[in-house]
Design an enzyme around this catalytic site. Structure first.
Site, PDB file in Angstrom:
ATOM      1  N   ASN A 101       0.842  -1.196   0.000  1.00 39.50           N
ATOM      2  CA  ASN A 101       0.000   0.000   0.000  1.00 39.50           C
ATOM      3  C   ASN A 101       0.879   1.249   0.000  1.00 39.50           C
ATOM      4  O   ASN A 101       1.959   1.276   0.598  1.00 39.50           O
ATOM      5  CB  ASN A 101      -1.014   0.005   1.151  1.00 39.50           C
ATOM      6  CG  ASN A 101      -0.397  -0.138   2.525  1.00 39.50           C
ATOM      7  OD1 ASN A 101       0.648  -0.755   2.687  1.00 39.50           O
ATOM      8  ND2 ASN A 101      -1.041   0.424   3.520  1.00 39.50           N
ATOM      9  N   ILE A 102       0.386   2.254  -0.703  1.00 40.95           N
ATOM     10  CA  ILE A 102       1.133   3.503  -0.857  1.00 40.95           C
ATOM     11  C   ILE A 102       0.178   4.647  -0.536  1.00 40.95           C
ATOM     12  O   ILE A 102      -0.782   4.891  -1.280  1.00 40.95           O
ATOM     13  CB  ILE A 102       1.677   3.643  -2.297  1.00 40.95           C
ATOM     14  CG1 ILE A 102       2.570   2.451  -2.653  1.00 40.95           C
ATOM     15  CG2 ILE A 102       2.457   4.955  -2.442  1.00 40.95           C
ATOM     16  CD1 ILE A 102       2.927   2.351  -4.131  1.00 40.95           C
ATOM     17  N   GLU A 103       0.410   5.298   0.598  1.00 39.18           N
ATOM     18  CA  GLU A 103      -0.508   6.340   1.050  1.00 39.18           C
ATOM     19  C   GLU A 103      -0.074   7.723   0.576  1.00 39.18           C
ATOM     20  O   GLU A 103       1.021   7.897   0.021  1.00 39.18           O
ATOM     21  CB  GLU A 103      -0.612   6.289   2.583  1.00 39.18           C
ATOM     22  CG  GLU A 103      -1.210   4.968   3.038  1.00 39.18           C
ATOM     23  CD  GLU A 103      -1.506   4.899   4.510  1.00 39.18           C
ATOM     24  OE1 GLU A 103      -1.026   5.756   5.284  1.00 39.18           O
ATOM     25  OE2 GLU A 103      -2.250   3.969   4.900  1.00 39.18           O
TER      26      GLU A 103
ATOM     27  N   CYS B  28      -4.076   0.629  -2.500  1.00 36.84           N
ATOM     28  CA  CYS B  28      -3.936  -0.585  -1.682  1.00 36.84           C
ATOM     29  C   CYS B  28      -2.855  -1.503  -2.265  1.00 36.84           C
ATOM     30  O   CYS B  28      -2.540  -1.440  -3.465  1.00 36.84           O
ATOM     31  CB  CYS B  28      -5.242  -1.361  -1.647  1.00 36.84           C
ATOM     32  SG  CYS B  28      -6.554  -0.575  -0.723  1.00 36.84           S
TER      33      CYS B  28
ATOM     34  N   GLU C  95      -3.035  -4.639  -2.938  1.00 37.46           N
ATOM     35  CA  GLU C  95      -3.563  -5.538  -3.972  1.00 37.46           C
ATOM     36  C   GLU C  95      -3.574  -4.854  -5.332  1.00 37.46           C
ATOM     37  O   GLU C  95      -3.164  -5.423  -6.344  1.00 37.46           O
ATOM     38  CB  GLU C  95      -4.997  -5.973  -3.615  1.00 37.46           C
ATOM     39  CG  GLU C  95      -5.099  -6.757  -2.320  1.00 37.46           C
ATOM     40  CD  GLU C  95      -5.325  -5.876  -1.092  1.00 37.46           C
ATOM     41  OE1 GLU C  95      -4.768  -4.758  -1.040  1.00 37.46           O
ATOM     42  OE2 GLU C  95      -6.036  -6.310  -0.188  1.00 37.46           O
TER      43      GLU C  95
ATOM     44  N   CYS D   9     -10.370  -4.671   0.271  1.00 35.90           N
ATOM     45  CA  CYS D   9     -11.465  -3.683   0.230  1.00 35.90           C
ATOM     46  C   CYS D   9     -12.296  -3.883  -1.037  1.00 35.90           C
ATOM     47  O   CYS D   9     -11.897  -4.595  -1.965  1.00 35.90           O
ATOM     48  CB  CYS D   9     -10.898  -2.260   0.295  1.00 35.90           C
ATOM     49  SG  CYS D   9     -10.273  -1.644  -1.274  1.00 35.90           S
TER      50      CYS D   9
ATOM     51  N   CYS E  83     -10.639  -3.015  -4.438  1.00 36.50           N
ATOM     52  CA  CYS E  83      -9.682  -4.038  -4.901  1.00 36.50           C
ATOM     53  C   CYS E  83     -10.416  -5.278  -5.408  1.00 36.50           C
ATOM     54  O   CYS E  83      -9.993  -5.901  -6.383  1.00 36.50           O
ATOM     55  CB  CYS E  83      -8.708  -4.406  -3.785  1.00 36.50           C
ATOM     56  SG  CYS E  83      -7.517  -3.088  -3.470  1.00 36.50           S
TER      57      CYS E  83
END
Ligand code: THU
Length: 133
Positions: A42-44, A53, A55, A86, A89
């Site tokens: 995940n990359i925020e 996310c 995935e 989620c 995804c």
């Protein structure tokens, strides 16, 4: 399909998780029909909504490298709980995978995991077929 190997790859992917806002680190490993594995984390983002996310990172890496045709994805989090993908995804998975045969491996740890089909996670999915009528 070697579920344990794929889970190990998901935990490796999690090491690169960029999650300074939630502190919730996730890794994923996506298996192609021809045996390749694409990792994702995940990359925020400070603006929150651009967050991707783990995935989807794995899927977008794979598709952007020309891979199509997937058999399974393993998902690993930080907590000792099964981490289910989620809704967004799940929808991305439905775009590229057969809902009946695609396996989603939910890892609680490297030893404990559950395998479910995409159909179980996303019954009555909306797809390109619906658009064509
Ligand atoms: N996240 C994932 O990467 N995968 C999931 O299946 C659930 C949520 C990420 C998004 C966000 O960076 C953080 O976890 C908290 O929601």
């Amino acid at each position: 399909m070697d579920a344990v190997r794929l889970i190990e790859e998901a935990y490796e992917a999690k090491k690169y998780s960029y999650a300074p806002y939630s502190g919730f680190h996730v890794g994923a490993a996506l298996l192609t029909e021809d045996g390749r594995i694409f990792r994702g984390c995940n990359i925020e983002n400070a603006a929150y909504s651009p967050t991707n996310c783990a995935e989807r990172t794995a899927f977008f890496k794979a598709v952007s490298e020309g891979a199509l045709g997937f058999t399974a994805i393993a998902i690993a989090g930080d907590r000792e709980e099964y981490l289910a993908p989620c809704g967004v995804c799940r929808q991305v998975m439905a775009e590229f995978c057969d809902v009946h045969s695609f396996r989603v491996i939910l890892a609680k740890s490297k030893q404990e995991y559950q395998i479910v089909t995409l159909k179980e996670l996303l019954p009555r999915a909306f797809s390109g077929k619906d658009l064509r009528g």
